[in-house]
Design a protein around this motif. Structure first.
Motif, PDB file in Angstrom:
ATOM      1  N   ILE A   1       0.654  -1.119   0.262  1.00  0.00           N
ATOM      2  CA  ILE A   1       0.117  -0.303  -0.086  1.00  0.00           C
ATOM      3  C   ILE A   1       0.358   1.104   0.149  1.00  0.00           C
ATOM      4  CG2 ILE A   1      -0.106   0.320   2.004  1.00  0.00           C
ATOM      5  CD1 ILE A   1      -3.093   0.684   0.404  1.00  0.00           C
ATOM      6  N   ILE A   2       2.277   0.868   0.264  1.00  0.00           N
ATOM      7  CA  ILE A   2       2.901   2.019   0.407  1.00  0.00           C
ATOM      8  C   ILE A   2       3.192   2.676  -0.859  1.00  0.00           C
ATOM      9  CG2 ILE A   2       4.660   1.196   2.264  1.00  0.00           C
ATOM     10  CD1 ILE A   2       6.706   1.379   0.151  1.00  0.00           C
ATOM     11  N   PHE A   3       3.201   2.393  -2.384  1.00  0.00           N
ATOM     12  CA  PHE A   3       3.329   2.723  -3.328  1.00  0.00           C
ATOM     13  C   PHE A   3       2.027   3.867  -3.840  1.00  0.00           C
ATOM     14  CE2 PHE A   3       4.921  -1.943  -3.790  1.00  0.00           C
ATOM     15  CZ  PHE A   3       6.709  -1.124  -3.538  1.00  0.00           C
ATOM     16  N   LEU A   4       1.135   3.961  -3.075  1.00  0.00           N
ATOM     17  CA  LEU A   4      -0.341   4.640  -3.028  1.00  0.00           C
ATOM     18  C   LEU A   4      -0.749   6.124  -1.736  1.00  0.00           C
ATOM     19  CD1 LEU A   4      -2.421   6.171  -5.101  1.00  0.00           C
ATOM     20  CD2 LEU A   4      -3.726   4.446  -3.222  1.00  0.00           C
ATOM     21  N   HIS A   5      -0.075   4.868  -0.762  1.00  0.00           N
ATOM     22  CA  HIS A   5      -0.127   5.808   0.361  1.00  0.00           C
ATOM     23  C   HIS A   5       1.413   7.162   0.436  1.00  0.00           C
ATOM     24  CE1 HIS A   5      -1.001   6.995   4.776  1.00  0.00           C
ATOM     25  NE2 HIS A   5       0.932   6.302   4.953  1.00  0.00           N
ATOM     26  N   VAL A   6       2.274   6.168   0.656  1.00  0.00           N
ATOM     27  CA  VAL A   6       3.218   7.379   0.861  1.00  0.00           C
ATOM     28  C   VAL A   6       3.973   8.427  -0.459  1.00  0.00           C
ATOM     29  CG1 VAL A   6       5.814   7.547   0.606  1.00  0.00           C
ATOM     30  CG2 VAL A   6       4.992   5.143   1.805  1.00  0.00           C
ATOM     31  N   PRO A   7       3.202   8.292  -1.172  1.00  0.00           N
ATOM     32  CA  PRO A   7       3.173   9.713  -2.726  1.00  0.00           C
ATOM     33  C   PRO A   7       2.005  10.192  -2.379  1.00  0.00           C
ATOM     34  CG  PRO A   7       3.133   7.155  -3.889  1.00  0.00           C
ATOM     35  CD  PRO A   7       3.129   7.302  -2.143  1.00  0.00           C
TER      36      PRO A   7
END
Length: 271
Positions: A64-70
């Protein structure tokens, strides 16, 4: 002795402060950034879900970091940009700067909402709960309220210039929340993990994970720029509807000219 003149091939960027000149430039930029957003987004998702390995502790939930972090990064960056343009519009009384601040607000609110929602999706399998009143989560929620307050305040004031000034003050006051979000995991003992990417230390995640996250971030950047530029073009058409260049632009696209509302200044009136 004559005064030195600027080289003929130099670019005068200040000329784009006029809405009539910025409008076509923004239109061309929307196309390029939209294409980049699609290409980088596809590449980032491919690396994130097909190339990056499974995390040893979090399993596949970490993806989910590939959407959460950006979106979390952009939620803060957009607010700083919104406050900057709102401040420029407040100090120098420039119409385009205030329009840019207004165009940034909805996209910033969307990024903040996505950061909170994807964080909840990440928190359930990782922390065992959808939400905790963690310092970073709470300050990010306050950021969402600031965006919504900016939009609500602007919509509640009929006079556009008064609305610009009022929302500029709110944006400038609220910018103090951005460093609180960023440094919250260092200032307080929070449940949220620290940054995996830092300018002062080596990344703490595997190279494919880092590549996927950075490329996805670039895609979200391009998406936000394209959407904001498209929105500011619409705001220009709305607020400059009495100007002759707007009438020519609409006629050139086969649309009927916009009629000025009773509250709109007549052509040539000072704004």
């Amino acid at each position: 002795m004559t005064a030195p003149t600027a080289p003929r091939n130099s670019i005068n960027w200040f000329k784009y402060a006029a809405p009539a000149r910025f409008y076509p430039l923004a239109g061309r930029a929307v196309v390029w950034f939209s294409v980049l957003a699609v290409l980088l987004g596809a590449l980032g998702l491919f690396i994130g879900f097909a190339v990056a390995p499974t995390d040893a502790q979090q399993g596949d939930a970490y993806r989910i970091i590939f959407l959460h972090v950006p979106t979390a990064w952009l939620s803060m960056v957009i607010y700083v940009a919104m406050a900057f343009w709102a401040g420029v519009g407040l100090v120098f009384n420039t119409r385009l700067a205030s329009m840019m601040a207004r165009a940034l607000a909805p996209t910033g609110a969307l990024m903040t909402f996505l950061a909170l929602w994807t964080g909840a999706l990440w928190g359930k399998p990782t922390w065992g709960t959808w939400w905790v009143w963690d310092a970073r989560l709470t300050s990010e929620l306050i950021l969402l309220f600031l965006y919504l307050g900016f939009l609500a305040l602007h919509a509640s004031i009929d006079d556009e210039r008064r609305a610009d000034r009022a929302t500029a003050v709110l944006a400038l006051v609220g910018v103090v929340n951005v460093p609180i979000i960023y440094f919250s995991v260092q200032w307080w003992n929070t449940l949220h993990q620290g940054a995996s990417v830092s300018l002062t230390s080596a990344p703490s995640i595997a190279t494919p994970m880092l590549a996927g996250m950075l490329i996805s971030s670039a895609a979200v950047w391009c998406y936000c720029i394209a959407v904001v530029l498209a929105r500011v073009r619409l705001i220009m058409l709305e607020r400059e509807r009495h100007a002759s260049w707007v009438q020519r632009e609409l006629q050139g696209h086969g649309a009927s000219p916009l009629e000025s509302s009773p509250s709109s200044p007549p052509p040539g009136a000072p704004t």
